[in-house]
Design an enzyme around this catalytic site. Structure first.
Site, short mmCIF file in Angstrom:
data_model
loop_
_atom_site.label_atom_id
_atom_site.label_comp_id
_atom_site.label_asym_id
_atom_site.label_seq_id
_atom_site.Cartn_x
_atom_site.Cartn_y
_atom_site.Cartn_z
N ASN A 1 28.96 90.75 146.91
CA ASN A 1 28.26 89.64 147.53
C ASN A 1 28.83 89.51 148.94
OD1 ASN A 1 27.14 87.25 148.33
ND2 ASN A 1 27.77 86.08 146.54
N ARG B 1 24.18 91.44 145.79
CA ARG B 1 23.42 90.20 145.77
C ARG B 1 22.77 90.06 147.14
NH1 ARG B 1 25.17 84.44 146.78
NH2 ARG B 1 23.35 83.25 146.12
N HIS C 1 19.12 80.73 143.82
CA HIS C 1 19.94 80.68 142.59
C HIS C 1 19.24 81.34 141.41
CE1 HIS C 1 22.06 76.78 144.19
NE2 HIS C 1 22.75 77.85 144.51
N ARG D 1 24.45 69.45 151.69
CA ARG D 1 23.02 69.43 152.05
C ARG D 1 22.37 68.16 151.51
NH1 ARG D 1 22.52 74.99 149.74
NH2 ARG D 1 23.07 76.44 151.39
N GLU E 1 26.67 85.24 137.79
CA GLU E 1 25.64 85.95 138.55
C GLU E 1 26.00 87.43 138.72
OE1 GLU E 1 26.48 82.59 140.82
OE2 GLU E 1 24.49 82.50 141.70
#
Ligand code: ADP
Length: 398
Positions: A9, A90, A179, A240, A383
């Site tokens: 990643n 990823r 996601h 956020r 993940e």
């Protein structure tokens, strides 16, 4: 020598990696190099034997660019006894082009590059990771797994915004969702735990990490999700805002003179829990709540209320819900957040077992009352393992 798949990643200033033995899926090693190109880059590397940490290395490193970071990773991995058979990456944005993981070739690289218009921070870093991996391990098969791909099944009624049609056709303006790797992984895990085929289940999955999103999953396919054109939409997050009136940035520009760059920064990095309390970490928020801090209590309420609204909305989308799944840092660890998100939803068949919620640990934990119509699960996301599985499925890489 065991065969292994490396999952990468590669972010704008970090490189995370996990090495899985294949086909056993045992984690052999993992690490992160942070602050690449910034002051004091740092490398942490762990090697495993079985579930045990066999060795741990942590040190500051010289990494002015990702190239040096790759060299550090390679040096650390050379210690692990394995035969690397493939690399999975990823990749954040697959746009409308990528519906599933793909073997990387020059055409795929070009497409990922072109999609940088939709993910200007992430896709270029992901692509850099792909190119450096190809340099480091020439000839080794490489696979891209996309964070958006699972949501390709969103029907137009869920992915289109009510904006001029030309925005969609000319500028690719639509809801993509993110996601996806995590939502899909925990959905599969939930089906295994419930011992029912995923195709027969309706699920609401809640990925509550630094970033946060909800997903409505019908029969294993994402039919709606709370992040949209960018990851800014939807739930309240660490930094956020999530959903807000689209006229709000226009108003703030008018009354403060703030430009678009500054507004973009505030909405992504200075809002959410941080905006309301100065803190973006849920652990600290919960500690403040326990100490009687009013701003922290309100932030927690706003955060949980937004989750609750999405659970309600996705009930309406799905019609029937078999399980609600909590995952990622907050979802896996913050029992008070789960309790607040489920509060008052008995009418929907969501009834929390307080004791089970308080003690939930491990890979999968059931936290709902056993007699309630909707199962409530806490599932640890992974993940990277999901990517490794996609690599294996694609390449038959054993
Ligand atoms: P990312 O979205 O970056 O992958 P994670 O899924 O690791 O992030 O989630 C990180 C967040 O999880 C932290 O910012 C913190 O708010 C929260 N978190 C982690 N552990 C706990 C805990 N024990 N209690 C409450 N919140 C936690």
């Amino acid at each position: 020598m065991s065969a292994a798949i490396l999952v990468l990643n590669c972010g704008s200033s970090s490189l995370k990696y996990r090495l899985f033995e294949t086909p056993s899926e045992a984690l052999l090693a993992e690490g992160i190099i942070e602050r690449i190109g910034e002051p004091a880059p740092h490398h942490r590397h762990l090697r495993y034997r079985g579930a045990e940490v066999m060795s741990r290395m942590e040190r500051d490193v010289v990494a002015p660019t990702h190239r040096e970071a790759f060299a550090h990773m390679r040096a650390a991995l050379d210690g692990a006894v394995h035969d690397l058979v493939a690399i999975g990456h990823r990749v954040v944005h697959g746009g409308e082009r990528f519906h599933q993981a793909v073997r990387i070739d020059t055409k795929v690289e070009r497409d990922i590059e072109a999609l940088a218009v939709l993910a200007p921070l992430h896709n270029p870093a992901n692509l850099l990771g792909i190119r450096l991996a190809a340099e480091s391990w020439p000839g080794l098969p490489q696979v891209a797994a996309f964070d958006t791909a699972f949501h390709h099944s969103l029907p137009p009624l869920a992915h289109r915004y009510a904006v001029p049609e030309a925005w969609y056709h000319l500028y690719q303006v639509r809801r993509y969702g993110f996601h996806g790797l995590s939502h899909e992984y925990v959905a599969q895990r939930a089906a295994a735990h419930l011992d029912r085929p995923l195709a027969a289940l309706n699920l609401i999955t809640l990925h509550l990490g630094n970033g946060a999103s909800a997903c409505a999953i019908r029969g294993g396919r994402s039919v709606d999700t709370s992040m949209g054109f960018t990851p800014l939409e939807g739930l309240v997050m660490g930094t956020r805002s999530g959903d807000l009136d689209p006229a709000l940035p226009l108003h703030m520009e008018r009354v403060t003179g703030m430009g678009w760059h500054a507004l973009d920064h505030v909405l992504n990095h200075e809002c959410g829990l941080k905006g309301m309390t100065g803190l973006n970490d849920m652990r600290e928020i919960l500690a403040r709540v326990a100490a009687g801090d009013e701003a922290a209590r309100l932030a927690l309420e706003v955060y949980a209320y937004r989750v609750r609204k999405y659970i309600g909305a996705y009930f309406a989308v799905l019609g029937r819900v078999d399980a609600v799944v909590f995952t990622a840092g907050v979802g896996e660890n913050a029992a008070p957040v789960r309790a607040a998100a489920c509060a008052g939803l008995q009418g929907l068949g969501i009834v929390l077992d307080e004791a089970a919620n308080a003690r939930a640990t491990g890979e999968v934990a059931a936290i709902g009352r056993p007699d309630a119509p909707v199962a409530l699960l806490v599932i640890r996301t992974n993940e990277e393992l999901h990517i490794a599985r996609q690599v294996r499925a694609l390449l038959g890489a054993d």
